[in-house]
Design a protein around this motif. Structure first.
Motif, PDB file in Angstrom:
ATOM      1  N   HIS A 150      46.088  25.287  25.882  1.00  0.00           N
ATOM      2  CA  HIS A 150      45.339  26.440  26.400  1.00  0.00           C
ATOM      3  C   HIS A 150      46.227  27.551  26.964  1.00  0.00           C
ATOM      4  N   SER A 151      47.026  27.261  27.990  1.00  0.00           N
ATOM      5  CA  SER A 151      47.833  28.331  28.597  1.00  0.00           C
ATOM      6  C   SER A 151      48.933  28.798  27.666  1.00  0.00           C
ATOM      7  N   GLY A 152      49.463  27.858  26.860  1.00  0.00           N
ATOM      8  CA  GLY A 152      50.549  28.212  25.959  1.00  0.00           C
ATOM      9  C   GLY A 152      51.887  28.379  26.635  1.00  0.00           C
ATOM     10  N   SER A 153      51.969  28.050  27.907  1.00  0.00           N
ATOM     11  CA  SER A 153      53.271  28.157  28.583  1.00  0.00           C
ATOM     12  C   SER A 153      54.217  27.108  28.000  1.00  0.00           C
ATOM     13  N   SER A 154      55.504  27.437  27.988  1.00  0.00           N
ATOM     14  CA  SER A 154      56.451  26.602  27.259  1.00  0.00           C
ATOM     15  C   SER A 154      57.737  26.393  28.051  1.00  0.00           C
ATOM     16  N   PRO A 155      57.832  25.319  28.787  1.00  0.00           N
ATOM     17  CA  PRO A 155      59.074  24.999  29.474  1.00  0.00           C
ATOM     18  C   PRO A 155      60.109  24.413  28.521  1.00  0.00           C
ATOM     19  N   TYR A 156      61.378  24.595  28.868  1.00  0.00           N
ATOM     20  CA  TYR A 156      62.482  24.113  28.069  1.00  0.00           C
ATOM     21  C   TYR A 156      63.476  23.345  28.930  1.00  0.00           C
ATOM     22  N   ALA A 157      64.175  22.436  28.309  1.00  0.00           N
ATOM     23  CA  ALA A 157      65.320  21.814  28.969  1.00  0.00           C
ATOM     24  C   ALA A 157      66.418  22.863  29.119  1.00  0.00           C
ATOM     25  N   ASP A 158      67.184  22.757  30.179  1.00  0.00           N
ATOM     26  CA  ASP A 158      68.238  23.751  30.426  1.00  0.00           C
ATOM     27  C   ASP A 158      69.238  23.815  29.272  1.00  0.00           C
ATOM     28  N   SER A 159      69.464  22.701  28.626  1.00  0.00           N
ATOM     29  CA  SER A 159      70.481  22.632  27.576  1.00  0.00           C
ATOM     30  C   SER A 159      70.105  23.426  26.326  1.00  0.00           C
ATOM     31  N   VAL A 160      68.827  23.769  26.169  1.00  0.00           N
ATOM     32  CA  VAL A 160      68.407  24.481  24.954  1.00  0.00           C
ATOM     33  C   VAL A 160      67.819  25.857  25.239  1.00  0.00           C
ATOM     34  N   LYS A 161      67.698  26.223  26.502  1.00  0.00           N
ATOM     35  CA  LYS A 161      67.129  27.523  26.851  1.00  0.00           C
ATOM     36  C   LYS A 161      67.911  28.644  26.189  1.00  0.00           C
ATOM     37  N   GLY A 162      67.173  29.580  25.611  1.00  0.00           N
ATOM     38  CA  GLY A 162      67.807  30.716  24.954  1.00  0.00           C
ATOM     39  C   GLY A 162      68.216  30.436  23.528  1.00  0.00           C
ATOM     40  N   ARG A 221      65.864   8.856  25.302  1.00  0.00           N
ATOM     41  CA  ARG A 221      65.105   9.979  24.758  1.00  0.00           C
ATOM     42  C   ARG A 221      64.933  11.031  25.853  1.00  0.00           C
ATOM     43  N   GLU A 222      65.190  12.278  25.503  1.00  0.00           N
ATOM     44  CA  GLU A 222      65.117  13.341  26.489  1.00  0.00           C
ATOM     45  C   GLU A 222      64.212  14.477  26.038  1.00  0.00           C
ATOM     46  N   PHE A 223      63.623  15.123  27.029  1.00  0.00           N
ATOM     47  CA  PHE A 223      62.732  16.252  26.793  1.00  0.00           C
ATOM     48  C   PHE A 223      63.532  17.447  26.309  1.00  0.00           C
ATOM     49  N   VAL A 224      62.967  18.157  25.328  1.00  0.00           N
ATOM     50  CA  VAL A 224      63.608  19.366  24.811  1.00  0.00           C
ATOM     51  C   VAL A 224      62.775  20.604  25.128  1.00  0.00           C
ATOM     52  N   ALA A 225      61.495  20.582  24.735  1.00  0.00           N
ATOM     53  CA  ALA A 225      60.633  21.744  24.953  1.00  0.00           C
ATOM     54  C   ALA A 225      59.180  21.302  24.880  1.00  0.00           C
ATOM     55  N   GLY A 226      58.332  22.016  25.600  1.00  0.00           N
ATOM     56  CA  GLY A 226      56.922  21.696  25.607  1.00  0.00           C
ATOM     57  C   GLY A 226      56.078  22.926  25.422  1.00  0.00           C
ATOM     58  N   LEU A 227      54.863  22.733  24.962  1.00  0.00           N
ATOM     59  CA  LEU A 227      53.927  23.829  24.770  1.00  0.00           C
ATOM     60  C   LEU A 227      52.581  23.359  25.295  1.00  0.00           C
ATOM     61  N   ARG A 228      52.214  23.909  26.439  1.00  0.00           N
ATOM     62  CA  ARG A 228      51.020  23.419  27.114  1.00  0.00           C
ATOM     63  C   ARG A 228      49.756  23.843  26.389  1.00  0.00           C
TER      64      ARG A 228
END
Length: 126
Positions: free
Chosen positions: A53-65, A44-51
C-alpha cells in the motif's frame, strides 16, 4: 502466494542485473515484498523491501544508492535493479512476501515472511 525469482547470472564488477519475482494470487498490492541474499557460509540478509500500500522501500546500507526495488502491479511482479555491482554482492538472492506491512526492524527478519521464492544466483567477478 507462490513466488518465482529469476534474472540472476554472472556479471563483471560495475555491471548491472535486474532480478524479477513473479507472484501468484489476486491480492498482490496487499503484500509486502522484500529481497534477501545469502552468500556462501553466511546468514541470509535483508537487501531491500517494498511495503504494501504505502510503497515505501527501505534498503540495507550496503546497497543504498545502487539497488532499486520496484513493483508492477499489472504483472504481479517485483523487481530488484542492481547497478554498480561489486564482488561482495555475490550471493543467492531470494524474494519473500508477507501480508501487510512492518516496521523496518521487523522487515529485516526472515522469520516475519510467510512466502519465499526459490532463489536466483548472482555472481559478480572482479
Amino acid at each position: 502466494v507462490q513466488l518465482q525469482a529469476s534474472g540472476g547470472g554472472l556479471v563483471q564488477a560495475g555491471g548491472s542485473l535486474r532480478l524479477s519475482c513473479a507472484a501468484s494470487g489476486r491480492t498482490f498490492t496487499s503484500y509486502t515484498f522484500s529481497w534477501f541474499r545469502q552468500a556462501p557460509g553466511k546468514e541470509r540478509e535483508f537487501v531491500a523491501g517494498l511495503r504494501s500500500h504505502s510503497g515505501s522501500s527501505p534498503y540495507a546500507d550496503s546497497v543504498k544508492g545502487r539497488f532499486t526495488i520496484s513493483r508492477d502491479n499489472a504483472k504481479n511482479t517485483v523487481y530488484l535493479q542492481m547497478n554498480s555491482l561489486e564482488p561482495e554482492d555475490t550471493a543467492v538472492y531470494y524474494c519473500a512476501a508477507r501480508l501487510g506491512s512492518l516496521a523496518f526492524s521487523f522487515l529485516q527478519r526472515t522469520v516475519n515472511y510467510d512466502y519465499w521464492g526459490q532463489g536466483t544466483e548472482v555472481t559478480v567477478s572482479s
